[in-house]
Write an enzyme that holds these catalytic residues in place. Structure first.
Site, short mmCIF file in Angstrom:
data_model
loop_
_atom_site.label_atom_id
_atom_site.label_comp_id
_atom_site.label_asym_id
_atom_site.label_seq_id
_atom_site.Cartn_x
_atom_site.Cartn_y
_atom_site.Cartn_z
N THR A 1 -1.13 -34.61 10.21
CA THR A 1 -1.34 -35.36 8.97
C THR A 1 -0.56 -36.66 8.95
O THR A 1 -1.00 -37.64 8.37
CB THR A 1 -0.93 -34.48 7.77
OG1 THR A 1 -1.69 -33.27 7.80
CG2 THR A 1 -1.21 -35.20 6.45
N TYR B 1 -9.32 -35.05 4.76
CA TYR B 1 -8.89 -36.12 5.66
C TYR B 1 -9.03 -35.65 7.10
O TYR B 1 -9.27 -34.47 7.37
CB TYR B 1 -7.44 -36.54 5.37
CG TYR B 1 -6.42 -35.46 5.66
CD1 TYR B 1 -5.79 -35.37 6.90
CD2 TYR B 1 -6.09 -34.51 4.69
CE1 TYR B 1 -4.87 -34.39 7.17
CE2 TYR B 1 -5.18 -33.52 4.95
CZ TYR B 1 -4.57 -33.46 6.19
OH TYR B 1 -3.66 -32.46 6.46
N THR C 1 1.98 -30.30 10.22
CA THR C 1 2.90 -29.35 9.60
C THR C 1 2.48 -27.88 9.75
O THR C 1 3.31 -26.99 9.59
CB THR C 1 3.07 -29.65 8.10
OG1 THR C 1 1.78 -29.57 7.45
CG2 THR C 1 3.65 -31.04 7.89
N ASP C 2 1.20 -27.62 10.05
CA ASP C 2 0.75 -26.22 10.06
C ASP C 2 1.47 -25.38 11.11
O ASP C 2 1.77 -24.21 10.87
CB ASP C 2 -0.76 -26.15 10.29
CG ASP C 2 -1.55 -26.52 9.04
OD1 ASP C 2 -0.93 -26.67 7.96
OD2 ASP C 2 -2.78 -26.66 9.13
N LYS D 1 7.29 -23.25 6.73
CA LYS D 1 6.45 -23.90 5.73
C LYS D 1 6.17 -22.92 4.60
O LYS D 1 5.76 -21.78 4.84
CB LYS D 1 5.14 -24.37 6.37
CG LYS D 1 4.27 -25.23 5.45
CD LYS D 1 3.06 -25.78 6.19
CE LYS D 1 2.22 -26.66 5.26
NZ LYS D 1 1.06 -27.24 5.99
N GLU E 1 16.87 -0.03 12.59
CA GLU E 1 16.88 1.28 11.97
C GLU E 1 17.43 2.29 12.97
O GLU E 1 17.35 2.06 14.19
CB GLU E 1 15.46 1.68 11.57
CG GLU E 1 14.83 0.79 10.51
CD GLU E 1 13.39 1.18 10.22
OE1 GLU E 1 12.82 1.91 11.07
OE2 GLU E 1 12.87 0.77 9.18
#
Length: 326
Positions: free
Chosen positions: A14, A27, A93-94, A166, A282
């Protein structure tokens, strides 16, 4: 005093996107080349000498080992140059957090490496890319940024690659850190660190290889059963990361099937689908051969497990130490 030389490695996203309208939602990512971008940034008076290399120009949903291979080679080469003071990676950013974490594991920490993106395309009202980029230059130019591993700059905050994730699909404050929040605040004119460097003198944790083994992420949901799990694990799968409910939990039938896979040599890591999911060991993990992801989210746990397996590490106890100590 000469200006620091910062190498920019561009991958698209982006931050290099175009909508064709100042108000349009849709876009196209990765439309602006690095030369054009640096020309735009040249008038900001950033106080650094910038040079760029176009690694890719794509939507970050398409980032994978081939791009990582080229990106690692370019970053490694730049960091080895005496006149290079730092590296900036522009990225969508993904999958930004995954690339940042991977580079953090396979690059040395003696010079700053900063990953930066944007939430709005370059021709949108309120484009955040140039400010984020100016902030990234500020960080990459600061000698105190060395020794902190790969850093992510978004929304006037600096995050460590291991912590950043994110949290929003819209808005410029789209990233947070866990378990540490931001490690610094930055503007184009100022930079305030919250603590001392934590990786001084350390080299890369792993040697990079583009031939990463197959590791599946299985998302736990109500009603998940062993048969559905098996359908997601192929004959070439060498590891499974469970995005578990709560603290890495799962239905009993799924837990039993995973224990069987672990006995067959498939390495199993329990992580959490919660945003801030800390997963401790655990008592039964030793018996089952499971590893606890600690604070790593499923996508970062997958990368770390891939790197460990690629390096020849298959012992669950040793894998656990790597998850504990990063």
């Amino acid at each position: 005093m000469s200006q620091p030389h910062i190498r920019i490695l561009a991958t698209g996203g982006t931050i290099a996107g175009i909508a064709g309208s100042a108000i349009k939602h849709e876009y196209r990512a990765g439309e602006i080349g690095i030369d054009e971008y640096l020309e735009k940034a040249g008038g900001l008076g950033l106080g650094a000498e910038l040079s760029g290399t176009q690694i890719a120009n794509i939507d970050s949903a398409n980032i994978g080992p081939a791009v990582w291979d080229a990106l690692h080679a370019a970053a490694q080469g730049a960091l080895a140059e005496d006149d290079c003071h730092g590296v900036i990676v522009t990225h969508g950013t993904d999958t930004l957090e995954e690339t940042a974490f991977l580079l953090d594991q396979v690059l040395p920490a003696h010079k700053p490496v900063v990953v930066v993106g944007a939430m709005r395309p370059a021709d949108a009202v309120g484009y955040d890319g140039l400010r984020n980029f100016a902030n990234a230059v500020r960080v990459a130019s600061d000698p105190q940024a060395a020794g902190r591993g790969v850093l992510v700059v978004m929304g006037d905050r600096v995050f460590a690659a291991r912590d950043v994730y994110k949290v929003r699909t819209r808005g410029t404050e789209a990233f947070r850190g866990f378990p540490r929040e931001s490690v610094a605040l930055v503007t184009p004119a100022s930079l305030e660190w919250f603590g001392a460097p934590w990786r001084n003198g350390t080299g890369a944790a792993f040697r990079w290889t583009a031939d990463l083994p197959e590791v599946a992420i299985v998302y736990v949901h109500a009603g998940l059963d062993a048969e559905a799990l098996r359908r997601q694990v192929g004959p070439g799968t060498r590891g499974v990361v469970i995005a578990g409910v709560g603290e890495g939990n799962m239905p009993d039938a799924v837990r039993g099937e995973l224990a069987k896979l672990a006995r067959e040599g498939v390495r199993v890591v329990r992580s959490s689908r919660a945003d801030e999911g800390l997963v401790d060991r655990e008592p039964a993990d030793d018996k089952r051969g499971f590893v606890a992801a600690r604070a790593l989210n499923p996508q970062k746990a997958r990368i770390l497990l891939q790197l460990l397996l690629a390096s020849g590490q298959g012992d669950p106890a040793a894998i656990q130490r790597a998850f504990d100590g990063g």
